[in-house]
Design an enzyme around this catalytic site. Structure first.
Site, PDB file in Angstrom:
ATOM      1  N   ASN A 197      34.739 -42.180 177.220  1.00  0.00           N
ATOM      2  CA  ASN A 197      36.000 -41.888 176.233  1.00  0.00           C
ATOM      3  C   ASN A 197      36.305 -42.688 175.689  1.00  0.00           C
ATOM      4  O   ASN A 197      37.595 -43.703 175.992  1.00  0.00           O
ATOM      5  CB  ASN A 197      36.758 -41.053 176.847  1.00  0.00           C
ATOM      6  CG  ASN A 197      38.204 -40.646 175.368  1.00  0.00           C
ATOM      7  OD1 ASN A 197      37.783 -41.079 174.190  1.00  0.00           O
ATOM      8  ND2 ASN A 197      38.543 -39.328 175.917  1.00  0.00           N
ATOM      9  N   CYS A 201      42.286 -40.111 169.051  1.00  0.00           N
ATOM     10  CA  CYS A 201      40.973 -39.017 169.391  1.00  0.00           C
ATOM     11  C   CYS A 201      40.317 -38.799 168.178  1.00  0.00           C
ATOM     12  O   CYS A 201      39.025 -38.988 168.551  1.00  0.00           O
ATOM     13  CB  CYS A 201      41.014 -38.073 170.112  1.00  0.00           C
ATOM     14  SG  CYS A 201      41.269 -39.279 171.930  1.00  0.00           S
ATOM     15  N   HIS A 230      34.199 -35.058 170.135  1.00  0.00           N
ATOM     16  CA  HIS A 230      34.856 -36.023 170.484  1.00  0.00           C
ATOM     17  C   HIS A 230      33.913 -36.322 171.657  1.00  0.00           C
ATOM     18  O   HIS A 230      34.284 -34.988 172.737  1.00  0.00           O
ATOM     19  CB  HIS A 230      36.201 -35.680 170.234  1.00  0.00           C
ATOM     20  CG  HIS A 230      37.407 -37.207 171.069  1.00  0.00           C
ATOM     21  ND1 HIS A 230      36.608 -37.998 171.134  1.00  0.00           N
ATOM     22  CD2 HIS A 230      37.886 -36.870 172.012  1.00  0.00           C
ATOM     23  CE1 HIS A 230      37.734 -39.004 172.044  1.00  0.00           C
ATOM     24  NE2 HIS A 230      38.386 -37.541 172.791  1.00  0.00           N
TER      25      HIS A 230
END
Length: 327
Positions: free
Chosen positions: A284, A114, A254
């Site tokens: 996501n 991520c 994020h």
């Protein structure tokens, strides 16, 4: 002479299939509204069988390149942040560079989960400053092929997307990365993982298919540690930039889930109107979320010279980071 790095182009791309929460909630036996209530996600995009990672990445890169007048042969570097390359070998970046006509660019994959885009952007921005050549950063993932559809923790969150940013040299030292903080915590290495397929546990005919899928072993622990990492890195990046939070015009975290984003924003005391959020529609997509969000934010309200952005991420590994970027 002082040097900086300016943004010449931004682009993003998602697959054509939009998956609403109802489809996932029905498959997992969840009540209607359960996912949005806990994660802030209403939908996500999943790749079609014919889609490839290099296709998504190339489409986003093409849109970023189209915004600029850069000669493609002048681009010196392509960094592709991904955890889901077309193949384990060779890397996908050279193929993406070929598709984009970047005939003289170095090209490399970066697997930072991520936080991959933060690391890729730091790498490419340094290249631009040092070598005075444009660089293209693309973050892309097809996570729908790596989730266990029966595991609630991962199947409700993850998505497929790509985002790209084209950087070029600037004589303005206030453009580019003004402060950077990177972090890792290998003691939490196993919190998010795909157990099989690496050299530690190679593929074989007896391997259970579930071992080739992503699993989150302790979601609460991931939440706590990721929030702390993003918060601490953001504070350090601001300190190194000699700025405080009032100087930040937009915060692009994020897009893990809305609770994590809000927790970091609360810790940093960021005004709500400064937070860029795309998680509700796009879910996501790991490394791709910040790159995607940058492109969408610029499309909604174009970045203006003098803006100062704060980007922050944390994920599997654990690995994370934050940077302050002058537009």
């Amino acid at each position: 002479m002082n040097s900086g790095a300016q943004i010449l182009g931004l682009g993003h791309h998602v697959p054509s299939r939009q998956v609403m929460n109802a489809e996932i909630e029905a498959g997992l036996g969840l009540d209607t509204g359960w996912i949005e209530q806990r994660a802030g996600i209403r939908s996500r995009f999943w790749a079609l069988p014919e889609d490839t990672l290099s296709d998504l990445a190339s489409a986003a890169g093409e849109k970023a390149m189209a915004q600029a007048t850069v000669i493609r042969a002048d681009v010196g570097l392509l960094v592709l942040a991904t955890s889901t390359p077309d193949h384990l070998l060779p890397p996908s970046a050279p193929l993406v560079a070929h598709k984009l006509g970047l005939t003289r660019a170095g090209a490399v994959d970066l697997a930072g989960a991520c936080a991959g885009f933060i690391h890729a952007l730091a790498y490419a921005e340094g290249f631009v400053r040092l070598h005075k050549k444009p660089a293209l950063v693309i973050a892309a993932n097809i996570l729908s092929r790596r989730i266990n559809r029966d595991e609630r923790a991962s199947s409700i969150l993850f998505a497929d997307a790509a985002g790209a940013i084209l950087l070029a040299p600037s004589d303005n030292a206030k453009q580019g990365i003004l402060g950077l903080s990177l972090a890792s915590d290998g003691s939490s290495y196993d919190l998010i993982k795909i157990p099989g397929g690496g050299s530690n546990k190679p593929f074989d005919e007896l391997m259970d298919i579930s071992e080739t899928r992503m699993t989150i072993t302790d979601g609460r622990e991931v939440f706590v540690k990721a929030v702390d990492m993003m918060t601490n890195c953001s504070r350090e990046a601001l300190l190194l930039a000699k700025l405080d939070m009032t100087a930040i015009t937009r915060f692009i975290p994020h897009q893990a889930n809305i609770r994590m984003m809000n927790a970091v924003a609360k810790n940093l005391k960021i005004d709500e109107h400064k937070i860029v959020s795309t998680v509700g529609t796009y879910g996501n997509s790991s490394a791709a979320t910040i790159a995607l969000s940058l492109s969408i934010a610029n499309h909604t309200k174009p970045f203006e010279p003098g803006e100062t952005l704060l980007l922050a991420a944390a994920g599997a590994g654990l690995t994370g980071g934050a940077l302050v970027f002058g537009v």
